[in-house]
Design a protein around this motif. Structure first.
Motif, short mmCIF file in Angstrom:
data_model
loop_
_atom_site.label_atom_id
_atom_site.label_comp_id
_atom_site.label_asym_id
_atom_site.label_seq_id
_atom_site.Cartn_x
_atom_site.Cartn_y
_atom_site.Cartn_z
N MET A 145 0.82 -1.19 0.00
CA MET A 145 0.00 0.00 0.00
C MET A 145 0.87 1.26 0.00
O MET A 145 0.67 2.15 -0.81
CB MET A 145 -0.94 -0.03 1.20
N ILE A 146 1.84 1.31 0.91
CA ILE A 146 2.74 2.47 0.96
C ILE A 146 3.56 2.53 -0.32
O ILE A 146 3.74 3.61 -0.90
CB ILE A 146 3.65 2.41 2.21
N THR A 147 4.04 1.37 -0.78
CA THR A 147 4.83 1.34 -2.01
C THR A 147 4.03 1.86 -3.19
O THR A 147 4.53 2.66 -3.98
CB THR A 147 5.32 -0.09 -2.29
N ASN A 148 2.79 1.40 -3.32
CA ASN A 148 1.94 1.87 -4.43
C ASN A 148 1.72 3.37 -4.35
O ASN A 148 1.75 4.06 -5.37
CB ASN A 148 0.60 1.13 -4.43
N PHE A 149 1.48 3.86 -3.15
CA PHE A 149 1.29 5.30 -2.98
C PHE A 149 2.54 6.06 -3.42
O PHE A 149 2.45 7.05 -4.14
CB PHE A 149 0.93 5.63 -1.52
N LEU A 150 3.70 5.58 -2.98
CA LEU A 150 4.95 6.27 -3.33
C LEU A 150 5.26 6.14 -4.82
O LEU A 150 5.81 7.07 -5.42
CB LEU A 150 6.11 5.74 -2.49
N SER A 153 5.87 9.75 -6.66
CA SER A 153 7.31 9.57 -6.44
C SER A 153 8.01 10.83 -5.92
O SER A 153 9.05 10.74 -5.29
CB SER A 153 7.99 9.09 -7.73
N ALA A 154 7.42 11.98 -6.13
CA ALA A 154 8.03 13.22 -5.61
C ALA A 154 8.03 13.25 -4.09
O ALA A 154 8.79 14.00 -3.48
CB ALA A 154 7.29 14.43 -6.16
N ILE A 195 11.79 9.97 3.26
CA ILE A 195 13.11 9.74 3.86
C ILE A 195 13.39 10.79 4.93
O ILE A 195 13.92 10.47 6.00
CB ILE A 195 14.20 9.73 2.78
N LEU A 196 13.05 12.03 4.68
CA LEU A 196 13.23 13.08 5.69
C LEU A 196 12.41 12.79 6.93
O LEU A 196 12.88 13.01 8.06
CB LEU A 196 12.87 14.45 5.11
N LEU A 197 11.20 12.29 6.76
CA LEU A 197 10.37 11.93 7.92
C LEU A 197 11.00 10.79 8.70
O LEU A 197 11.01 10.82 9.94
CB LEU A 197 8.95 11.57 7.48
N VAL A 198 11.52 9.79 8.00
CA VAL A 198 12.20 8.68 8.68
C VAL A 198 13.39 9.23 9.47
O VAL A 198 13.60 8.88 10.64
CB VAL A 198 12.65 7.60 7.67
N ALA A 199 14.17 10.10 8.85
CA ALA A 199 15.33 10.68 9.52
C ALA A 199 14.92 11.50 10.73
O ALA A 199 15.54 11.41 11.80
CB ALA A 199 16.12 11.55 8.53
N PRO A 242 20.85 7.82 -7.54
CA PRO A 242 19.38 7.87 -7.48
C PRO A 242 18.85 9.26 -7.82
O PRO A 242 19.47 10.26 -7.49
CB PRO A 242 19.07 7.52 -6.03
N THR A 243 17.74 9.27 -8.50
CA THR A 243 17.04 10.52 -8.72
C THR A 243 15.95 10.61 -7.67
O THR A 243 15.59 9.61 -7.04
CB THR A 243 16.43 10.58 -10.13
N LEU A 244 15.41 11.77 -7.48
CA LEU A 244 14.39 11.96 -6.44
C LEU A 244 13.14 11.13 -6.70
O LEU A 244 12.39 10.84 -5.79
CB LEU A 244 14.03 13.44 -6.30
N GLY A 245 12.91 10.70 -7.93
CA GLY A 245 11.73 9.90 -8.23
C GLY A 245 12.00 8.41 -8.26
O GLY A 245 11.10 7.63 -8.55
N ALA A 246 13.22 7.98 -7.98
CA ALA A 246 13.57 6.55 -8.02
C ALA A 246 13.13 5.88 -6.73
O ALA A 246 13.89 5.75 -5.78
CB ALA A 246 15.07 6.39 -8.25
N VAL A 247 11.89 5.43 -6.71
CA VAL A 247 11.28 4.93 -5.48
C VAL A 247 12.05 3.75 -4.90
O VAL A 247 12.38 3.72 -3.71
CB VAL A 247 9.80 4.54 -5.73
N GLU A 248 12.36 2.75 -5.74
CA GLU A 248 13.02 1.56 -5.22
C GLU A 248 14.41 1.87 -4.67
O GLU A 248 14.79 1.41 -3.59
CB GLU A 248 13.13 0.48 -6.29
N LEU A 249 15.16 2.70 -5.39
CA LEU A 249 16.50 3.05 -4.92
C LEU A 249 16.44 3.81 -3.60
O LEU A 249 17.18 3.52 -2.66
CB LEU A 249 17.24 3.88 -5.97
N LEU A 250 15.55 4.78 -3.54
CA LEU A 250 15.46 5.57 -2.31
C LEU A 250 14.84 4.78 -1.16
O LEU A 250 15.13 5.04 0.01
CB LEU A 250 14.69 6.86 -2.58
N ALA A 251 14.00 3.80 -1.48
CA ALA A 251 13.46 2.93 -0.42
C ALA A 251 14.59 2.15 0.24
O ALA A 251 14.57 1.91 1.45
CB ALA A 251 12.41 1.99 -0.99
N ASN A 252 15.59 1.76 -0.55
CA ASN A 252 16.75 1.07 0.02
C ASN A 252 17.54 1.99 0.95
O ASN A 252 18.11 1.53 1.94
CB ASN A 252 17.66 0.53 -1.09
#
Length: 170
Positions: free
Chosen positions: A1-6, A10-11, A17-21, A73-83
């Motif tokens: 669900m979160i993945t689909n939303f992101l 993707s922006a 990531i900032l929220l996680v940090a 990674p670009t800012l829209g690269a969901v999988e890369l930034l998820a890692n």
């Protein structure tokens, strides 16, 4: 669900990531003097790492497979930034608990390399090794270590100013 939303938005991935940090930093400040809680947070935040990287999928891979690539990674690269986001919390909390951010950074990078190696050598789990995953996980570990070092610095500074203020008023 979160993945689909992101994926659809993707922006918002950098915001996530900032929220996680931010959550890691706030929890680090709240529990700075409670190392058992920090170790527990490191353990709990490691569960998604293992669940998302080593739990077998319904797909099977018939051969050893590892993609060797290194992409920025670009800012829209969901999988890369998820890692990146995946390794940030466990490294941050372990670094705060141990007060050894560089050691925990190295441990996070090595853990990621071990996971990628297992994905390559155990095709039955249905996961494929990718050097980009290791790189992005290591970037997450770097961010986690930096947040931990900054949080520890704030805690130490707060303790020093509290002790010097107490000495002046006595």
């Amino acid at each position: 669900m979160i993945t689909n939303f992101l994926l659809d938005h993707s922006a918002l991935v950098p915001v996530a990531i900032l929220l996680v940090a931010l959550v890691c930093a706030v929890l680090g400040l709240l529990f700075a003097d409670r190392r058992r809680i920090l170790w527990a947070l490191a353990g709990v935040s490691s569960l998604p790492v293992f669940a998302l990287t080593l739990v077998p999928t319904v797909h099977t891979i018939d051969e050893i497979l590892c993609t060797v690539q290194f992409s920025v990674p670009t800012l829209g690269a969901v999988e890369l930034l998820a890692n990146v986001a995946l390794f940030l919390p466990p490294v941050c909390f372990a670094a705060l608990a141990s007060r050894r951010p560089v050691t925990m950074l190295a441990a996070g990078s090595v853990l990621s390399a071990v996971i990628e190696t297992l994905q390559a050598l155990v095709p039955a789990i249905g996961r494929a090794c990718d050097t980009n995953d290791w790189l992005m996980n290591t970037i997450g570990a770097v961010l986690g270590a930096l947040i931990a070092a900054g949080t520890a610095w704030l805690v130490d500074r707060r303790a020093q100013s509290g002790s010097s203020t107490g000495a002046i008023s006595s």
